[in-house]
Write a protein that holds these residues in place. Structure first.
Motif, mmCIF file in Angstrom:
data_model
loop_
_atom_site.group_PDB
_atom_site.id
_atom_site.type_symbol
_atom_site.label_atom_id
_atom_site.label_comp_id
_atom_site.label_asym_id
_atom_site.label_seq_id
_atom_site.Cartn_x
_atom_site.Cartn_y
_atom_site.Cartn_z
ATOM 1 N N ALA A 24 3.731 -16.125 3.244
ATOM 2 C CA ALA A 24 2.748 -15.040 3.318
ATOM 3 C C ALA A 24 1.358 -15.463 2.878
ATOM 4 C CB ALA A 24 3.234 -13.852 2.468
ATOM 5 N N ASN A 25 1.108 -16.758 2.754
ATOM 6 C CA ASN A 25 -0.221 -17.212 2.340
ATOM 7 C C ASN A 25 -0.808 -18.198 3.345
ATOM 8 O OD1 ASN A 25 -2.172 -16.711 0.283
ATOM 9 N ND2 ASN A 25 -1.854 -18.783 -0.522
ATOM 10 N N GLU A 26 -0.287 -18.134 4.580
ATOM 11 C CA GLU A 26 -0.823 -18.910 5.705
ATOM 12 C C GLU A 26 -0.947 -20.400 5.399
ATOM 13 O OE1 GLU A 26 -4.354 -17.077 7.250
ATOM 14 O OE2 GLU A 26 -3.557 -15.058 6.928
ATOM 15 N N VAL A 75 7.629 -5.681 1.598
ATOM 16 C CA VAL A 75 6.319 -6.326 1.577
ATOM 17 C C VAL A 75 5.287 -5.425 2.234
ATOM 18 C CG1 VAL A 75 4.982 -8.326 2.339
ATOM 19 C CG2 VAL A 75 7.383 -8.612 1.695
ATOM 20 N N PHE A 76 4.146 -5.230 1.565
ATOM 21 C CA PHE A 76 3.035 -4.507 2.171
ATOM 22 C C PHE A 76 1.845 -5.448 2.301
ATOM 23 C CE2 PHE A 76 -0.919 -2.053 2.017
ATOM 24 C CZ PHE A 76 -0.707 -1.192 3.090
ATOM 25 N N THR A 77 1.298 -5.524 3.511
ATOM 26 C CA THR A 77 0.116 -6.333 3.770
ATOM 27 C C THR A 77 -1.019 -5.416 4.197
ATOM 28 O OG1 THR A 77 1.510 -8.173 4.489
ATOM 29 C CG2 THR A 77 -0.813 -8.263 5.082
ATOM 30 N N ALA A 78 -2.114 -5.431 3.463
ATOM 31 C CA ALA A 78 -3.273 -4.597 3.795
ATOM 32 C C ALA A 78 -4.081 -5.248 4.906
ATOM 33 C CB ALA A 78 -4.131 -4.389 2.555
ATOM 34 N N VAL A 101 1.505 -7.129 -5.755
ATOM 35 C CA VAL A 101 2.202 -6.162 -6.594
ATOM 36 C C VAL A 101 3.697 -6.365 -6.400
ATOM 37 C CG1 VAL A 101 2.585 -3.729 -7.108
ATOM 38 C CG2 VAL A 101 0.314 -4.521 -6.419
ATOM 39 N N ALA A 102 4.414 -6.652 -7.506
ATOM 40 C CA ALA A 102 5.827 -6.993 -7.429
ATOM 41 C C ALA A 102 6.696 -5.762 -7.221
ATOM 42 C CB ALA A 102 6.230 -7.687 -8.731
ATOM 43 N N LYS A 142 3.962 -14.774 10.748
ATOM 44 C CA LYS A 142 2.719 -14.362 10.120
ATOM 45 C C LYS A 142 2.762 -12.871 9.825
ATOM 46 C CE LYS A 142 -2.280 -14.779 10.593
ATOM 47 N NZ LYS A 142 -3.376 -15.294 11.417
ATOM 48 N N SER A 143 2.358 -12.496 8.619
ATOM 49 C CA SER A 143 2.379 -11.087 8.228
ATOM 50 C C SER A 143 1.319 -10.302 8.982
ATOM 51 C CB SER A 143 2.143 -10.960 6.720
ATOM 52 O OG SER A 143 3.136 -11.627 6.004
ATOM 53 N N SER A 144 1.664 -9.068 9.339
ATOM 54 C CA SER A 144 0.706 -8.161 9.955
ATOM 55 C C SER A 144 0.528 -6.959 9.043
ATOM 56 C CB SER A 144 1.211 -7.721 11.331
ATOM 57 O OG SER A 144 2.491 -7.121 11.219
#
Length: 479
Positions: free
Chosen positions: A232-234, A150-153, A210-211, A137-139
């Motif tokens: 990345a979309n759970e 990858v950037f996850t806000a 954003v690619a 899971k992305s943090s």
């Protein structure tokens, strides 16, 4: 004797091995080349000179190349110097190709070098979706995953609708007006409508992607979208018909609008086409301009057939029961080796190949030796012109045996696509440069019967892949 710490430069994950800086006060010159793995022609081979000071844990950066480098927050011009502290990043040219300064304590283990290229696969295809095997899971924050950044806000939510955008030329452009940025701060929002439109999308239930980067993740190949959907979309399925991709690399011709230049590529449009996503240019999406004309590439991988005749004209027998020479002709990547190994070498033909033997002289010798033993021989080289083919026709005449030509008909664009596919799937084939491909095209002379061939067979490329790899093959891979 006291052991001192060391300064070294770290590249992003998937890049070259750490670069150790001299501790004796001598300068290390870096730029385009194998040490940095930078191929950007705007980066000089002698771009910067680095002088490390282990005592202060800093590095003095002197600009040598024509185009600017950035040391920390300072942009450098030719002849200027800047100081890089531990944790700060050197951008080799135009805000690109980052190298971060690190310090290794005397007792610490040496930084483990990362392989500069994927390991050899012993001829087996690499899994085109390696990240599936490491689901997590992305943090919030930045992550390096293979060759994907990858950037996850904080607070981002899984969504069924995705508004996805190219960055340069779509959301932002250079503040300086130059084609390429002169430094990290050389950017501005492309159109005033961009921020408002993005806020509207977020409020309307869209997730914004954003690619960025390369390899299987580089547009128009769909690796980064696959990562979003699968990891990345759970687990929320993405509705493609309700989503969109926006980009400026759209294949538009010169003067598609008054005073506008031709698009530098068609990669963004092809990315959407590979996925089956609705597509728009930034002008169409943000400014509501009408759809502009565009042109797709000459080669369409979706049209390659897995069936059809092996050759044209179809002979009574593909193989000869008596000694002969078969000379293959075709681009690198046209399918020569696969076809010849499957149909001729497996039937006992002696395989003569310059990649293995190293020179055409050795190939001629191997051909002549095999014919003296009463063998059938196949010459698996590109053989683009009459002069290169004449060597093996002479071998056949000397041995008193016939010589046929197998002309592999894949075009330049098709062969380039095949070579890119090989690189993406970890094939054992060595990469083939465009210079080699265009050189073949320039030298090519269509084989003629009057060269001495008893028959000339045209061999079309037939696609034979397992479904997962076929899906990747049928994607446009270059704009």
């Amino acid at each position: 004797m006291e052991t001192r710490g060391r300064l070294w430069l770290e590249s992003p994950a998937g890049g070259p091995a750490p670069i150790l800086l001299p501790a004796d006060g001598s300068a290390l010159v870096l730029g385009r080349g194998p040490l940095t793995q930078v191929a950007d022609r705007k980066c000089s081979r002698n771009q910067v000179a680095l002088t490390a000071d282990p005592g202060t844990r800093t590095v003095t950066v002197k600009q040598l190349g024509v185009n600017p480098s950035t040391a920390g927050a300072r942009e450098l011009r030719p002849g200027l110097e800047g100081v890089l502290a531990v944790g700060e990043t050197l951008y080799l040219v135009n805000g690109l190709h980052p190298l971060t300064l690190r310090w290794e304590e005397p007792c610490a283990a040496a930084p483990e070098p990362r392989p500069a290229t994927p390991p050899e696969s012993s001829g087996e295809a690499r899994d085109p979706e390696p990240e599936k095997k490491r689901r997590r899971k992305s943090s919030p924050g930045w992550e390096h995953l293979e060759k994907l950044l990858v950037f996850t806000a904080a607070g981002v939510q899984a969504r069924a609708k995705v508004a996805s955008f190219d960055l340069d030329g779509t959301l932002i452009t250079t503040r300086s007006g130059k084609v390429f940025p002169t430094g990290p701060s050389d950017w501005r929002i492309l159109y005033p409508e961009v921020p408002r439109r993005l806020r509207e999308l977020e409020a309307d239930g869209y997730k914004v992607l954003v690619a960025t980067h390369a390899g299987l993740y580089r547009k128009p190949v769909t690796g980064m979208w696959d990562f979003l959907q699968e990891q990345a979309n759970e687990g929320v399925p993405i509705s493609k018909e309700d989503s969109i991709f926006v980009g400026d690399a759209a294949g538009r011709p010169v003067s598609w609008a008054p005073g506008r230049k031709k698009d530098f590529s068609c990669a963004d449009r092809l990315f959407a086409l590979n996925l089956g996503l609705p597509f728009a240019t930034p002008e169409e999406f943000f400014l509501k301009w009408p759809v502009a004309s565009f042109q797709l590439p000459a080669f369409d991988p979706r049209t390659v057939s897995p069936s059809g005749p092996l050759c044209q004209p179809e002979p009574s027998a593909l193989l000869s029961s008596s000694p002969e020479v078969v000379v293959a002709v075709g681009f690198p990547g046209a399918g020569k080796s696969t076809f010849l190994m499957e149909h001729l070498v497996s039937a006992g033909y002696i395989h003569v190949n310059r990649d293995t033997l190293g020179s055409w002289q050795r190939c001629v010798s191997a051909c002549a030796a095999a014919l003296k033993q009463g063998k059938r021989v196949v010459i698996d080289n590109t053989n683009p012109d009459a002069a290169s083919r004449a060597r093996y026709l002479q071998c056949a005449r000397d041995a008193g045996v016939p010589c046929r030509c197998f002309l592999f008909t894949a075009t330049l664009e098709h062969a380039r696509h095949n070579n890119r596919f090989r690189e993406m799937t970890g094939s054992s084939h060595a990469p083939v440069s465009d210079m080699v491909m265009f050189s073949y095209r320039k030298q090519f002379e269509e084989p003629k019967p009057d060269e001495g061939f008893t028959a000339i067979l045209q061999i079309p490329f037939r696609l034979q892949l397992e479904p997962q790899l076929e899906r990747l093959y049928r994607q446009f891979s270059e704009g």
